[in-house]
Design a protein around this motif. Sequence first.
Motif, short mmCIF file in Angstrom:
data_model
loop_
_atom_site.label_atom_id
_atom_site.label_comp_id
_atom_site.label_asym_id
_atom_site.label_seq_id
_atom_site.Cartn_x
_atom_site.Cartn_y
_atom_site.Cartn_z
N LEU A 48 -16.11 -16.80 29.17
CA LEU A 48 -15.51 -17.18 30.33
C LEU A 48 -16.78 -18.31 30.71
O LEU A 48 -16.24 -19.34 31.41
N MET A 49 -17.97 -18.23 30.59
CA MET A 49 -18.87 -19.46 30.72
C MET A 49 -18.61 -20.74 30.13
O MET A 49 -18.55 -21.65 30.76
N GLU A 50 -18.15 -20.51 28.73
CA GLU A 50 -17.75 -21.82 27.98
C GLU A 50 -16.49 -22.34 28.57
O GLU A 50 -16.58 -23.63 28.70
N ILE A 51 -15.41 -21.59 29.00
CA ILE A 51 -14.56 -22.11 29.69
C ILE A 51 -14.78 -22.94 30.82
O ILE A 51 -14.43 -23.95 31.12
N HIS A 52 -15.73 -22.07 31.69
CA HIS A 52 -16.21 -22.85 32.91
C HIS A 52 -16.90 -24.11 32.65
O HIS A 52 -16.68 -25.18 33.50
N LYS A 53 -17.61 -24.16 31.92
CA LYS A 53 -18.68 -25.33 31.61
C LYS A 53 -17.66 -26.29 31.02
O LYS A 53 -17.77 -27.49 31.59
N SER A 86 -3.97 -34.16 38.86
CA SER A 86 -3.46 -34.24 37.72
C SER A 86 -4.14 -33.16 36.85
O SER A 86 -3.38 -32.81 35.88
N ASP A 87 -5.26 -32.77 37.12
CA ASP A 87 -5.80 -31.96 36.32
C ASP A 87 -5.41 -30.63 36.52
O ASP A 87 -4.95 -29.63 35.63
N ILE A 88 -4.86 -30.02 37.68
CA ILE A 88 -4.31 -28.95 38.08
C ILE A 88 -3.05 -28.88 37.41
O ILE A 88 -2.75 -27.79 36.63
N ALA A 89 -2.28 -29.97 37.44
CA ALA A 89 -0.83 -29.77 36.73
C ALA A 89 -1.31 -29.67 35.22
O ALA A 89 -0.20 -29.10 34.79
N ARG A 90 -2.16 -30.55 34.63
CA ARG A 90 -2.23 -30.48 33.23
C ARG A 90 -2.87 -29.23 32.64
O ARG A 90 -2.41 -28.91 31.67
N ASN A 91 -4.00 -28.96 33.57
CA ASN A 91 -4.83 -27.62 32.83
C ASN A 91 -4.39 -26.43 33.88
O ASN A 91 -5.62 -25.81 34.30
N GLY A 92 -3.49 -26.18 34.08
CA GLY A 92 -3.18 -25.22 35.45
C GLY A 92 -3.81 -23.99 35.27
O GLY A 92 -4.36 -23.26 36.02
N ASP A 93 -3.56 -23.45 34.00
CA ASP A 93 -4.26 -22.06 33.52
C ASP A 93 -5.59 -22.11 33.66
O ASP A 93 -6.44 -21.02 34.24
N SER A 94 -6.23 -23.12 32.97
CA SER A 94 -7.72 -23.22 33.04
C SER A 94 -8.33 -23.20 34.45
O SER A 94 -9.16 -22.98 34.85
N GLY A 95 -7.70 -24.16 35.31
CA GLY A 95 -7.81 -24.46 36.76
C GLY A 95 -8.13 -22.96 37.52
O GLY A 95 -9.11 -22.78 38.21
N LYS A 96 -6.93 -22.13 37.24
CA LYS A 96 -6.83 -20.87 37.94
C LYS A 96 -7.78 -20.04 37.51
O LYS A 96 -8.66 -19.41 38.30
N VAL A 97 -8.12 -20.06 36.17
CA VAL A 97 -9.57 -19.13 35.69
C VAL A 97 -10.91 -19.70 36.26
O VAL A 97 -11.57 -19.01 36.81
N PHE A 98 -10.94 -21.17 36.32
CA PHE A 98 -12.12 -21.63 36.81
C PHE A 98 -12.17 -21.38 38.28
O PHE A 98 -13.35 -21.32 38.71
N PHE A 99 -11.04 -21.43 39.27
CA PHE A 99 -11.39 -20.99 40.56
C PHE A 99 -11.41 -19.67 40.91
O PHE A 99 -11.93 -19.21 41.86
N ARG A 100 -10.87 -19.00 40.06
CA ARG A 100 -10.52 -17.56 40.32
C ARG A 100 -11.64 -16.60 39.74
O ARG A 100 -12.00 -15.65 40.47
N GLU A 101 -11.84 -16.80 38.54
CA GLU A 101 -12.67 -15.87 37.99
C GLU A 101 -14.36 -16.03 37.82
O GLU A 101 -14.94 -15.47 37.04
N MET A 102 -14.75 -17.15 38.35
CA MET A 102 -16.29 -17.30 38.51
C MET A 102 -16.97 -16.11 39.12
O MET A 102 -18.29 -15.92 38.53
N ARG A 103 -16.50 -15.29 39.58
CA ARG A 103 -17.12 -14.07 40.26
C ARG A 103 -17.63 -13.19 39.05
O ARG A 103 -18.44 -12.20 39.35
#
Length: 190
Positions: A48-53, A86-103
């Motif tokens: 998860l950290m690598e995904i965020h970084k 454009s990043d949210i459109a292109r990387n939607g799932d990664s964006g959701k993980v980034f915003f939602r799963e940081m906790r």
Amino acid sequence: MKDRIKEQSIIFFEKKGFSETSIQDIVEALNVTKGTFYYYYSSKEQLLMEIHKEYIDDLLQRQQKIIDSGESQNAKLKGIIHLLISDIARNGDSGKVFFREMRHLADENATEIKKRREQFRLNIEEVIREGAKKGEFKQRLQPDITALAVLGMTNWTYQWFNTAGELTADELAEQYSSIILDGINMRNGG
């Protein structure tokens, strides 16, 4: 294989959430063993950290190119808005993980990601501050509040934007740019 594990994890984390996704889910979907997972990652949290970084570092790098472009502050801010949408459109799932799963990151890792996220915000503040100094934006703007407004508007898009919907990412970014820039541009009174 490391990238495949990450990609499959992003799909699961987006659909089920970090807590509800097991390493077993990930390896079964890839038809590999847990040993393969642990060869690349010591834990699900490290993954998860690598995904965020990767997500924030990529955004910071692309934001810096916009900032270094030599364009007006108005054009830079518009470019950053387009970048985020454009990043949210292109990387939607990664964006959701980034915003939602940081906790779910360990405190030390969360602190590191928060610093990078803060740098992204501070870069926007500086564009706004420079724009006001150069007479492009209204003088009375508070750059910190304005940057938070930009990020609040754009970052929430991951919750509802549908790439197959009536607006393209570019059209949405243009609408957001219009709302934001028409509100802060000097030419609209100041």
